[in-house]
Design an enzyme around this catalytic site. Structure first.
Site, PDB file in Angstrom:
ATOM      1  N   CYS A  77      16.016  38.620 -14.199  1.00  0.00           N
ATOM      2  CA  CYS A  77      16.429  37.470 -13.374  1.00  0.00           C
ATOM      3  C   CYS A  77      17.970  37.084 -13.122  1.00  0.00           C
ATOM      4  CB  CYS A  77      15.595  36.453 -13.557  1.00  0.00           C
ATOM      5  SG  CYS A  77      15.499  35.262 -12.240  1.00  0.00           S
ATOM      6  N   HIS A 175      10.151  38.803 -12.709  1.00  0.00           N
ATOM      7  CA  HIS A 175       9.927  38.186 -14.387  1.00  0.00           C
ATOM      8  C   HIS A 175       8.729  39.138 -14.883  1.00  0.00           C
ATOM      9  CE1 HIS A 175      12.382  34.654 -14.485  1.00  0.00           C
ATOM     10  NE2 HIS A 175      12.144  34.822 -13.190  1.00  0.00           N
ATOM     11  N   GLU A 177       7.863  39.038 -17.815  1.00  0.00           N
ATOM     12  CA  GLU A 177       7.012  38.431 -18.746  1.00  0.00           C
ATOM     13  C   GLU A 177       5.917  37.346 -18.040  1.00  0.00           C
ATOM     14  OE1 GLU A 177      10.181  37.880 -17.636  1.00  0.00           O
ATOM     15  OE2 GLU A 177      10.420  35.587 -17.396  1.00  0.00           O
TER      16      GLU A 177
END
Lengths: 193, 251
Positions: A77, A175, A177
């Site tokens: 990001c 992202h 994650e």
């Protein structure tokens, strides 16, 4: 495997740490130069505003350390955006690892882009086992322009680089994650680089 | 193409889900972490936890819950309920929440929105607005719709955007709980007048209601509770139906 997440006060690093924990790897949070240099893999996270994030990097000397790292580095990001040449956000000079500028989406679209969009034109071992047009979770107002170093692209208002690679440096705008099973696969691929 | 988001909302008190949940394959329907994991598996794009715990003990439990959700769930989630300071937000984000939702505290002290956006970035600041249509005027209400304010929905929404909110969660108190559909006229107006994403909330009863809120209401996301918790609308079926209507979804 020694994995370090650079901890310079920017962003939601807990989620990244947890995502690696789900993959069975304990990531260390650190802003210590020696510890980062000694890591096998480095994550460069970031959520927030470019100018203040860059100031935080400078105050700890991380701005000179990061571009000189030789192990695989993954910017996520804002981390990815700071690895670029410059950002329109606060007219910030970046680390210059990727030879591309970061611009703001226009008001033709809702800003920030928030939600799940597809990544395409995938070309990197980072995307091993990831299908074309896989969905990733994104939340951002600024984007890296389409360029030679792109390894994935996304469409929102225009066609932009949603992942970049140069040598040992990787950057993703999305992202991983927070991007379900496919996102975890990308993190796993990074560990296996 | 950016897809429309489907967001189940979980009501939490003292670390447990409070409204009834009827999920067949859940070991413990009161456990928000278990429920969140199921929703992530079943195609939810995001989750919202609305925590109504008022006690200090309840707040501590909330942090533990956020940590557990962040540890085990691989999709983004928002936490709302009684958040009124930078410190409240800091601890939630540090614990792994992706966004926070503020409501009454923003009306009482609008500068809070600026402070949060400057400190943490707009992307994690959701402003929730509850409003009722009173004689043709959409008026903002507080405390779950029980306390009226002088604020007009559209004026307040614009102010919220200018102050740096990243997203608006609009609940129509007239529609909430009716299962008669979302307040699409007001939603469409919000989307036209603002340039940040709008989440529709209140009134979901059928798949058609979701189709309507994306097509007519121009919503970017739709939030619902009971239709998901009681399995009345399985999320994957909903997304298949939306896709057939050419509404972009993640499938």
């Amino acid at each position: 495997m020694k994995l370090v997440i650079i901890n310079y006060g920017a962003g939601n690093i807990k989620s990244i740490q947890f995502a690696f924990k789900r993959l069975g790897v304990d990531a260390v949070l650190s802003n210590n130069t020696e510890e980062i240099k000694a890591a096998d893999k480095v994550i460069f996270p970031g959520v927030g505003e470019a100018k203040s994030a860059m100031l935080m990097l400078k105050s700890t000397g991380l701005d000179t350390l990061i571009p000189n790292l030789t192990q695989p580095v993954l910017g996520i990001c804002l981390g990815m955006q700071l690895m670029c040449k410059s950002s329109e956000e606060g007219n910030t000079k970046g680390l210059g690892i990727f030879n591309v500028d970061v611009k703001r989406f226009s008001n033709q679209v809702k800003v920030p882009q928030m939600g799940w969009n597809t990544i395409s034109e995938l070309k990197s071992p980072l995307f091993k086992g990831i299908k074309e047009d896989e969905f990733m979770y994104l939340v951002h107002s600024f984007y890296a322009e389409s360029c030679n170093e792109q390894i994935a692209t996304t469409n929102y208002e225009l066609h932009y680089a949603s992942a970049l690679q140069k040598d040992n440096f990787y950057g993703v705008q999305f992202h991983p994650e927070k991007s379900s099973v496919a996102g975890e696969q990308i993190l796993k691929n990074f560990l296996e680089l | 193409m950016l897809t429309k988001r489907i967001i189940p909302c979980l009501d939490i008190k003292n670390g447990r889900t409070v409204k009834g949940v009827n999920f067949v394959d859940l070991r413990d329907a009161g456990d928000p972490v278990e429920l969140a994991k199921q929703y992530a598996l079943k195609g939810a794009d995001e989750l919202v936890f609305l925590d109504i715990s008022a006690t200090l003990e309840g707040r501590k439990t909330r942090i533990e819950m956020v940590l557990k959700v962040a540890e085990q769930v691989n999709i983004p989630f928002t936490v709302g309920g009684g958040i009124s300071s930078i410190a409240d937000v800091d601890v939630l984000l540090q614990s792994g929440a992706d966004k926070v939702s503020i409501n009454s505290s923003a009306v009482k002290r609008p500068e809070l929105i600026n402070e949060l956006a400057n400190k943490f970035g707009s992307q994690c600041v959701v402003v929730a607005i509850d409003a009722k249509n009173i004689n043709g005027n959409w008026m903002v209400h507080l405390a779950g719709g029980t306390i009226p304010t002088e604020l007009n929905l559209f004026d307040w929404a614009k102010e919220v955007e200018q102050r740096g909110a990243g997203e608006i969660l609009f609940t129509s108190m007239d529609n909430d709980g009716t299962k008669d559909g979302f307040a699409n006229e007001a939603l469409a107006k919000l989307s036209e007048e603002l340039n940040i994403p709008i989440i529709a909330s209140g009134g979901a009863g059928t798949i058609q209601h979701f189709i309507d809120t994306f097509k007519i209401g121009k919503s970017d996301a739709a939030l619902a509770a009971s239709v998901f918790h009681f399995g009345e609308i399985p999320i994957l079926d909903l997304k298949e139906a939306l896709k057939k209507e050419n509404i972009p979804v993640r499938l």
